[in-house]
Design a protein around this motif. Structure first.
Motif, PDB file in Angstrom:
ATOM      1  N   GLY A  93       0.806  -1.344   0.054  1.00  0.00           N
ATOM      2  CA  GLY A  93      -0.115   0.305  -0.147  1.00  0.00           C
ATOM      3  C   GLY A  93       0.465   1.470  -0.087  1.00  0.00           C
ATOM      4  N   VAL A  94       1.651   1.026  -0.890  1.00  0.00           N
ATOM      5  CA  VAL A  94       2.798   2.503  -0.753  1.00  0.00           C
ATOM      6  C   VAL A  94       3.433   3.006  -1.769  1.00  0.00           C
ATOM      7  CG1 VAL A  94       5.475   3.337  -0.030  1.00  0.00           C
ATOM      8  CG2 VAL A  94       3.654   1.155   1.325  1.00  0.00           C
ATOM      9  N   PHE A  95       3.320   3.913  -2.466  1.00  0.00           N
ATOM     10  CA  PHE A  95       3.653   4.491  -3.657  1.00  0.00           C
ATOM     11  C   PHE A  95       5.528   4.585  -4.058  1.00  0.00           C
ATOM     12  CE2 PHE A  95      -0.308   6.828  -2.479  1.00  0.00           C
ATOM     13  CZ  PHE A  95      -1.182   5.610  -2.791  1.00  0.00           C
ATOM     14  N   SER A  96       5.600   5.054  -5.603  1.00  0.00           N
ATOM     15  CA  SER A  96       6.447   4.646  -5.880  1.00  0.00           C
ATOM     16  C   SER A  96       7.026   5.478  -6.523  1.00  0.00           C
ATOM     17  CB  SER A  96       7.194   3.492  -6.618  1.00  0.00           C
ATOM     18  OG  SER A  96       5.970   3.139  -7.301  1.00  0.00           O
ATOM     19  N   GLU A  97       8.653   6.149  -6.388  1.00  0.00           N
ATOM     20  CA  GLU A  97       9.067   7.193  -7.440  1.00  0.00           C
ATOM     21  C   GLU A  97       9.869   6.617  -8.415  1.00  0.00           C
ATOM     22  OE1 GLU A  97       9.351  11.409  -5.977  1.00  0.00           O
ATOM     23  OE2 GLU A  97      11.085  12.038  -7.429  1.00  0.00           O
ATOM     24  N   GLY A  98      10.388   6.640  -9.721  1.00  0.00           N
ATOM     25  CA  GLY A  98      11.233   6.686 -10.421  1.00  0.00           C
ATOM     26  C   GLY A  98      12.183   7.487 -11.397  1.00  0.00           C
ATOM     27  N   GLU A  99      13.456   7.183 -11.517  1.00  0.00           N
ATOM     28  CA  GLU A  99      14.494   8.602 -12.010  1.00  0.00           C
ATOM     29  C   GLU A  99      14.406   7.516 -13.236  1.00  0.00           C
ATOM     30  OE1 GLU A  99      16.738  10.730 -10.001  1.00  0.00           O
ATOM     31  OE2 GLU A  99      17.829  11.366 -11.681  1.00  0.00           O
ATOM     32  N   LEU A 100      14.390   8.979 -13.725  1.00  0.00           N
ATOM     33  CA  LEU A 100      15.511   8.051 -15.911  1.00  0.00           C
ATOM     34  C   LEU A 100      16.336   8.938 -16.662  1.00  0.00           C
ATOM     35  CD1 LEU A 100      15.848   5.708 -17.390  1.00  0.00           C
ATOM     36  CD2 LEU A 100      13.253   7.457 -19.218  1.00  0.00           C
TER      37      LEU A 100
END
Ligand SMILES: [Zn+2]
Length: 278
Positions: A126-133
């Motif tokens: 139930g946790v959100f995620s952020e990614g980088e490019l």
């Protein structure tokens, strides 16, 4: 109670952005929350990996849990720039609302694999995620990245879909730390992603950008702006100014108050600017 994703989507739709402030102790966390409450805007408290390691994940979560819960505005705890999947999972387990997995130094396919692993684990809890490019230059976790590599439109769309992340941080020409010269930002990329990408877009390296630049980025679709360096400067400068102006005052709480006021003023200024994107 709304979720961080709901608040980010609302911000994107209504044309403002959430400030995401890197706090480092209770005082700085409290100052950011109070600033957000006075602006009636949701806010993100985020932690560098260095800060989490300094206190311990469970201890740091406990330090701000009541503050977040009792906040008069929606307030969330997010992990910034985590390069280690296992450590991101540890913060998920400790109660973070959202984690950023930054595998951007790895080749494209490996970045996807690592980001998806951390993101899948987060979602299962139930946790959100952020990614980088791409490569955002500057100093981050004491590591200096000096060769900039902006994200590519097609790769970003592919990356966001393949990883299933909730928030996308493409390198758009901003940098971490203090800008030595005016950065050249890829507004066109932000605009295209803002129109096409299902995920809200995150701007890293917010310290030192002009208010007009913030407003332009937000109008094009940025829904979260990270502020770290400005808060650190406000904290240390607030202490230095107080000690210089009142050299005979040895009441620690007076010093704390001066630092609190300094951090809060900087956070409030940013939240006010981010509130008026369009
Ligand atoms: Zn960053």
């Amino acid at each position: 109670m709304s979720t961080m994703l709901e608040e980010m989507n609302r911000a994107r739709k209504e044309g403002y952005a959430l400030g995401a402030f890197n706090f480092f102790n209770f005082l700085s966390a409290q100052a950011v929350i109070e600033a957000a409450e006075e602006c009636h805007k949701p806010v993100i408290l985020q932690t560098s990996v260095k800060t989490v390691k300094y206190y311990g994940a469970r201890e740091l979560h406990a330090m701000v849990a009541d503050l977040l819960k009792n906040s008069k505005v929606p307030a969330f705890l997010h992990l910034d720039h985590c390069k280690d999947v296992a450590f991101a999972k540890e913060c998920v387990d400790a109660g973070w609302d959202s984690i950023m997995i930054d595998a951007s130094a790895h080749p494209f396919e490996e970045n996807i694999r690592m980001t998806k692993e951390a993101s899948d684990y987060a979602h299962a809890h139930g946790v959100f995620s952020e990614g980088e490019l791409g490569v955002i230059t500057g100093v981050e976790e004491d590591v200096v990245a000096d060769v900039e590599k902006l994200a590519d439109y097609d790769d970003t769309v592919k990356f966001a879909a393949a990883t299933g992340i909730d928030f996308m941080a493409p390198a758009i020409g901003t940098a971490h730390g203090v800008y030595k010269k005016t950065p050249h930002l890829n507004f066109e990329l932000v605009e295209r992603l803002g129109k096409d990408l299902p995920q809200p877009i995150v701007c890293h390296g917010g310290t030192g950008l002009s208010d007009d630049t913030f407003r332009k980025l937000i109008s094009l679709g940025i829904a979260k702006v990270n502020i770290s360096t400005a808060l650190k400067h406000a904290y240390i400068d607030g202490a230095e100014k107080y000690a210089r102006e009142t050299p005979d005052d040895y009441e620690p709480l007076h010093l704390e108050q001066a630092m609190f006021d300094s951090v809060k003023a900087v956070a409030k200024h940013h939240i006010e600017v981010f509130a008026n994107g369009r």
